[in-house]
Design a protein around this motif. Structure first.
Motif, PDB file in Angstrom:
ATOM      1  N   GLY A  19      11.407  20.550 -21.030  1.00  0.00           N
ATOM      2  CA  GLY A  19      10.331  20.567 -21.663  1.00  0.00           C
ATOM      3  C   GLY A  19       9.282  19.928 -20.638  1.00  0.00           C
ATOM      4  N   LEU A  20       9.616  18.730 -19.767  1.00  0.00           N
ATOM      5  CA  LEU A  20       8.794  18.459 -18.832  1.00  0.00           C
ATOM      6  C   LEU A  20       8.515  19.346 -17.719  1.00  0.00           C
ATOM      7  N   LEU A  21       9.438  20.341 -17.506  1.00  0.00           N
ATOM      8  CA  LEU A  21       8.938  21.193 -16.327  1.00  0.00           C
ATOM      9  C   LEU A  21       8.672  22.735 -16.652  1.00  0.00           C
ATOM     10  N   ASP A  22       8.587  22.855 -18.068  1.00  0.00           N
ATOM     11  CA  ASP A  22       8.204  24.184 -18.537  1.00  0.00           C
ATOM     12  C   ASP A  22       9.176  24.980 -18.276  1.00  0.00           C
ATOM     13  N   LEU A  23      10.349  24.742 -18.336  1.00  0.00           N
ATOM     14  CA  LEU A  23      11.853  25.741 -18.164  1.00  0.00           C
ATOM     15  C   LEU A  23      12.398  25.657 -19.586  1.00  0.00           C
ATOM     16  N   THR A  24      13.546  26.435 -19.413  1.00  0.00           N
ATOM     17  CA  THR A  24      14.422  26.589 -20.327  1.00  0.00           C
ATOM     18  C   THR A  24      15.632  25.558 -19.975  1.00  0.00           C
ATOM     19  N   PRO A  25      16.459  25.056 -20.773  1.00  0.00           N
ATOM     20  CA  PRO A  25      17.439  24.269 -20.342  1.00  0.00           C
ATOM     21  C   PRO A  25      18.436  24.934 -19.430  1.00  0.00           C
ATOM     22  N   ASP A  26      18.703  26.215 -19.597  1.00  0.00           N
ATOM     23  CA  ASP A  26      19.674  26.871 -18.795  1.00  0.00           C
ATOM     24  C   ASP A  26      18.888  27.275 -17.225  1.00  0.00           C
ATOM     25  N   GLU A  27      17.737  27.289 -17.312  1.00  0.00           N
ATOM     26  CA  GLU A  27      17.032  27.453 -16.005  1.00  0.00           C
ATOM     27  C   GLU A  27      17.090  26.018 -15.098  1.00  0.00           C
ATOM     28  N   VAL A  28      17.074  24.870 -16.070  1.00  0.00           N
ATOM     29  CA  VAL A  28      17.141  23.678 -15.185  1.00  0.00           C
ATOM     30  C   VAL A  28      18.344  23.546 -14.777  1.00  0.00           C
ATOM     31  N   ARG A  29      19.544  23.899 -15.708  1.00  0.00           N
ATOM     32  CA  ARG A  29      20.765  23.553 -15.030  1.00  0.00           C
ATOM     33  C   ARG A  29      21.199  24.391 -13.828  1.00  0.00           C
ATOM     34  N   ASP A  30      20.749  25.908 -13.873  1.00  0.00           N
ATOM     35  CA  ASP A  30      20.758  26.760 -12.758  1.00  0.00           C
ATOM     36  C   ASP A  30      20.055  26.526 -11.511  1.00  0.00           C
ATOM     37  N   ARG A  31      18.874  25.991 -11.622  1.00  0.00           N
ATOM     38  CA  ARG A  31      18.063  25.369 -10.524  1.00  0.00           C
ATOM     39  C   ARG A  31      18.397  23.953  -9.887  1.00  0.00           C
ATOM     40  N   MET A  32      19.251  23.245 -10.973  1.00  0.00           N
ATOM     41  CA  MET A  32      19.487  21.751 -10.173  1.00  0.00           C
ATOM     42  C   MET A  32      20.880  22.234  -9.374  1.00  0.00           C
ATOM     43  N   ARG A  33      21.658  23.165  -9.893  1.00  0.00           N
ATOM     44  CA  ARG A  33      22.899  23.694  -9.139  1.00  0.00           C
ATOM     45  C   ARG A  33      22.513  24.356  -7.899  1.00  0.00           C
ATOM     46  N   GLY A  34      21.670  25.056  -7.714  1.00  0.00           N
ATOM     47  CA  GLY A  34      20.966  25.859  -6.856  1.00  0.00           C
ATOM     48  C   GLY A  34      20.218  25.050  -5.721  1.00  0.00           C
ATOM     49  N   GLY A  35      19.848  23.955  -6.013  1.00  0.00           N
ATOM     50  CA  GLY A  35      19.020  22.870  -5.267  1.00  0.00           C
ATOM     51  C   GLY A  35      17.437  23.191  -5.498  1.00  0.00           C
ATOM     52  N   ARG A  36      17.142  24.003  -6.480  1.00  0.00           N
ATOM     53  CA  ARG A  36      15.715  24.120  -6.521  1.00  0.00           C
ATOM     54  C   ARG A  36      14.731  23.103  -7.154  1.00  0.00           C
ATOM     55  N   ILE A  37      15.737  22.238  -8.128  1.00  0.00           N
ATOM     56  CA  ILE A  37      15.244  21.110  -8.546  1.00  0.00           C
ATOM     57  C   ILE A  37      15.928  19.959  -7.835  1.00  0.00           C
ATOM     58  N   THR A  38      15.139  19.037  -7.267  1.00  0.00           N
ATOM     59  CA  THR A  38      15.594  17.888  -6.475  1.00  0.00           C
ATOM     60  C   THR A  38      15.396  16.728  -7.310  1.00  0.00           C
ATOM     61  N   THR A  39      16.070  15.306  -6.832  1.00  0.00           N
ATOM     62  CA  THR A  39      15.594  14.328  -7.523  1.00  0.00           C
ATOM     63  C   THR A  39      15.704  13.176  -6.563  1.00  0.00           C
ATOM     64  N   ARG A  40      14.909  12.155  -6.877  1.00  0.00           N
ATOM     65  CA  ARG A  40      15.168  10.921  -6.339  1.00  0.00           C
ATOM     66  C   ARG A  40      15.150   9.553  -7.191  1.00  0.00           C
ATOM     67  N   LEU A  41      16.205   8.638  -6.869  1.00  0.00           N
ATOM     68  CA  LEU A  41      16.152   7.620  -7.697  1.00  0.00           C
ATOM     69  C   LEU A  41      15.753   6.143  -6.946  1.00  0.00           C
ATOM     70  N   GLU A  42      14.770   5.480  -7.522  1.00  0.00           N
ATOM     71  CA  GLU A  42      14.484   4.278  -7.004  1.00  0.00           C
ATOM     72  C   GLU A  42      14.483   3.159  -7.820  1.00  0.00           C
ATOM     73  N   THR A  43      15.205   1.812  -7.548  1.00  0.00           N
ATOM     74  CA  THR A  43      15.389   0.903  -8.292  1.00  0.00           C
ATOM     75  C   THR A  43      14.234  -0.407  -8.119  1.00  0.00           C
ATOM     76  N   GLY A  44      13.950  -0.878  -8.845  1.00  0.00           N
ATOM     77  CA  GLY A  44      12.801  -2.038  -8.882  1.00  0.00           C
ATOM     78  C   GLY A  44      13.275  -3.259  -8.236  1.00  0.00           C
ATOM     79  N   ALA A  45      12.523  -4.020  -7.496  1.00  0.00           N
ATOM     80  CA  ALA A  45      12.676  -5.376  -6.919  1.00  0.00           C
ATOM     81  C   ALA A  45      11.581  -6.273  -7.310  1.00  0.00           C
TER      82      ALA A  45
END
Length: 84
Positions: A19-45
């Motif tokens: 919903g946040l990326l204007d995609l379907t859940p299946d598109e999210v899964r496929d694009r994450m597996r294929g590296g087209r959706i990437t992520t970054r995690l930052e922790t607060g200090a």
């Protein structure tokens, strides 16, 4: 929306991210597996200790979720960044 933190690593439901990326859940899964959706995690200090920021990047879209330690989403930001 809440990020699942049970494994110590953040897990977001594909339908929530879709919903946040204007995609379907299946598109999210496929694009994450294929590296087209990437992520970054930052922790607060310091003043932000106990918070985390989880960012998702897809094409020209960035979605940033600021969350509490238990995964509760406190703030959502969607921006167009230009083609990556």
């Amino acid at each position: 929306m809440k990020i699942d933190m049970q494994t110590g690593e953040p897990v977001i439901d594909a339908a929530d991210l879709a919903g946040l990326l204007d995609l379907t859940p299946d598109e999210v899964r496929d694009r994450m597996r294929g590296g087209r959706i990437t992520t970054r995690l930052e922790t607060g200090a310091d003043d932000d200790a106990g918070k985390m920021r989880l960012s998702f990047f897809h094409d020209d879209m960035r979605v940033r979720l600021t969350c509490s330690e238990d995964g509760t989403v406190l703030k959502t930001l969607r921006t167009r960044t230009g083609q990556r």
